[in-house]
Design a protein around this motif. Structure first.
Motif, PDB file in Angstrom:
ATOM      1  N   ASN A  80      33.854  96.045 -14.081  1.00  0.00           N
ATOM      2  CA  ASN A  80      32.404  96.033 -14.234  1.00  0.00           C
ATOM      3  C   ASN A  80      31.916  94.717 -14.836  1.00  0.00           C
ATOM      4  OD1 ASN A  80      32.163  98.584 -13.166  1.00  0.00           O
ATOM      5  ND2 ASN A  80      32.099  99.622 -15.150  1.00  0.00           N
ATOM      6  N   ASN A  81      32.752  94.091 -15.678  1.00  0.00           N
ATOM      7  CA  ASN A  81      32.402  92.798 -16.258  1.00  0.00           C
ATOM      8  C   ASN A  81      32.743  91.633 -15.331  1.00  0.00           C
ATOM      9  OD1 ASN A  81      31.611  92.690 -19.425  1.00  0.00           O
ATOM     10  ND2 ASN A  81      32.829  94.517 -19.010  1.00  0.00           N
ATOM     11  N   LEU A  82      33.741  91.833 -14.469  1.00  0.00           N
ATOM     12  CA  LEU A  82      34.225  90.771 -13.582  1.00  0.00           C
ATOM     13  C   LEU A  82      34.284  91.301 -12.147  1.00  0.00           C
ATOM     14  CD1 LEU A  82      37.193  89.686 -15.879  1.00  0.00           C
ATOM     15  CD2 LEU A  82      35.098  88.346 -15.505  1.00  0.00           C
ATOM     16  N   PRO A  83      33.131  91.560 -11.529  1.00  0.00           N
ATOM     17  CA  PRO A  83      33.125  92.213 -10.219  1.00  0.00           C
ATOM     18  C   PRO A  83      33.840  91.424  -9.118  1.00  0.00           C
ATOM     19  CG  PRO A  83      30.924  91.435 -10.820  1.00  0.00           C
ATOM     20  CD  PRO A  83      31.759  91.317 -12.035  1.00  0.00           C
ATOM     21  N   GLN A  84      33.968  90.107  -9.273  1.00  0.00           N
ATOM     22  CA  GLN A  84      34.628  89.298  -8.247  1.00  0.00           C
ATOM     23  C   GLN A  84      36.125  89.140  -8.482  1.00  0.00           C
ATOM     24  OE1 GLN A  84      32.653  88.613  -5.701  1.00  0.00           O
ATOM     25  NE2 GLN A  84      31.006  89.537  -6.936  1.00  0.00           N
ATOM     26  N   ARG A  85      36.614  89.632  -9.597  1.00  0.00           N
ATOM     27  CA  ARG A  85      38.014  89.454  -9.960  1.00  0.00           C
ATOM     28  C   ARG A  85      38.826  90.698  -9.607  1.00  0.00           C
ATOM     29  NH1 ARG A  85      40.745  86.347 -13.713  1.00  0.00           N
ATOM     30  NH2 ARG A  85      39.379  84.755 -12.880  1.00  0.00           N
ATOM     31  N   GLU A  86      40.018  90.492  -9.053  1.00  0.00           N
ATOM     32  CA  GLU A  86      40.928  91.613  -8.812  1.00  0.00           C
ATOM     33  C   GLU A  86      41.562  92.029 -10.142  1.00  0.00           C
ATOM     34  OE1 GLU A  86      41.345  93.313  -6.153  1.00  0.00           O
ATOM     35  OE2 GLU A  86      40.190  92.057  -4.781  1.00  0.00           O
ATOM     36  N   VAL A  87      41.483  93.306 -10.456  1.00  0.00           N
ATOM     37  CA  VAL A  87      42.054  93.839 -11.697  1.00  0.00           C
ATOM     38  C   VAL A  87      43.067  94.915 -11.296  1.00  0.00           C
ATOM     39  CG1 VAL A  87      41.605  94.960 -13.909  1.00  0.00           C
ATOM     40  CG2 VAL A  87      39.882  93.412 -12.926  1.00  0.00           C
TER      41      VAL A  87
END
Length: 303
Positions: free
Chosen positions: A97-104
């Motif tokens: 939710n804080n890093l929508p473009q990052r794969e987590v």
């Protein structure tokens, strides 16, 4: 583009559920939301690999597990795996939710330990909620659990063997190389030992700080950051003479004594990482993450 340096962050279970705080899921969600903002900010300068603790959470699962007497209580390795899924899911969602473009990515991780480790006869790892002395004595008599003082409270203690090998390390490395924010080694990893039939779980909770330091060495990280509910490492903790350490070398730390169940493993993990990798290591409060690495807050360890 120049690749960012790699940072292993060890997030304490007590940073997600503070001592004496309600063990409600919503309380943990609120604390994880704060943690996610701090960790998301660190990704601006670092490739982040996140290891989380599970002390309060795995202790809560053990209490819930023992309440149903129609089934033999599940062992700590299985409860540790459950806590990896529970905490990993909540962290993954908040970070995404804080890093929508990052794969987590969350990776269920097994960590090999030695069945002959002396820790199995000398439990020091705190798990579960805090109790007063009378409550701890009653639970010890009822369930056969062992307790130790933790500040002005009492908590259950379990074996915490030294981590020897992270079994899924190749998968972790592959995800880092694809620029995933990786959540792994949750709760220090599920403790397993080798037997004639392969790996099998064992009753223990691995210290997540030592596990994080082992991971940092294996992947040749540039920095190790341990975030907890203390704002720094203190000498003479709990005494009138207590004082924080700001910046210190591994050599100086060797002559200092810290509690084996709480700050001791954190200091040992950082010292060993800095000595092995010549990187930097920090210990401090969750909200101070970037400032700890800059040497402005908390305790920074470097050669």
């Amino acid at each position: 583009m120049q690749r960012k340096p790699t940072l292993v962050v060890a997030l304490g279970g007590n940073a997600l559920l503070k001592r004496g705080e309600s063990l409600e899921a919503e309380t943990q969600r609120q604390n994880i939301a704060l943690a996610a903002r701090t960790i998301a900010g660190l990704t601006e300068k670092w490739r982040v690999v996140l290891v989380h603790g599970n002390g309060p959470q795995v202790g809560l699962l053990a209490l819930q597990n023992s309440a149903y007497d129609k089934v033999t209580p599940y062992p700590l390795d299985i409860l540790g795996a459950e806590s990896q899924g529970m905490i990993g899911y909540m962290l993954q969602q908040a970070l995404k939710n804080n890093l929508p473009q990052r794969e987590v990515s969350v990776l269920l991780t097994q960590v090999e330990v030695d069945a002959a480790d002396p820790a199995f006869t000398q439990p020091t790892k705190y798990i579960g909620p805090v109790y007063n002395e009378a409550q701890s004595q009653a639970l010890a008599a009822e369930k056969g659990w062992r307790f130790r003082a933790d500040g002005r409270y009492f908590r259950r203690v379990v074996p915490s063997p030294q981590p020897k090998r992270i079994i899924e390390s190749d998968a972790i490395t592959a995800l880092i190389q694809r620029d995933h924010l990786v959540i792994c080694n949750g709760g220090g990893g599920v403790p397993v030992v080798q037997s004639a039939g392969g790996y099998c779980g064992i009753e223990a909770v691995i210290d997540k700080d030592l596990s994080a330091a082992l991971l940092a060495r294996q992947i040749e990280a540039d920095a190790l950051l341990i975030l907890t509910d203390a704002d720094a490492v203190y000498l003479d903790w709990g005494k009138p003479t207590q004082r924080p350490l700001a910046q210190v070398t591994p050599a100086l730390l060797k002559d200092m004594q810290f509690d084996a169940g709480s700050m001791g493993p954190k200091v040992a993990a950082c010292r060993e990482f800095v000595e092995a990798c010549n990187g930097i290591a920090g210990i401090g409060a969750l909200v101070d993450g970037a400032e700890i690495l800059a040497g402005d807050k908390g305790t920074l360890i470097r050669q």
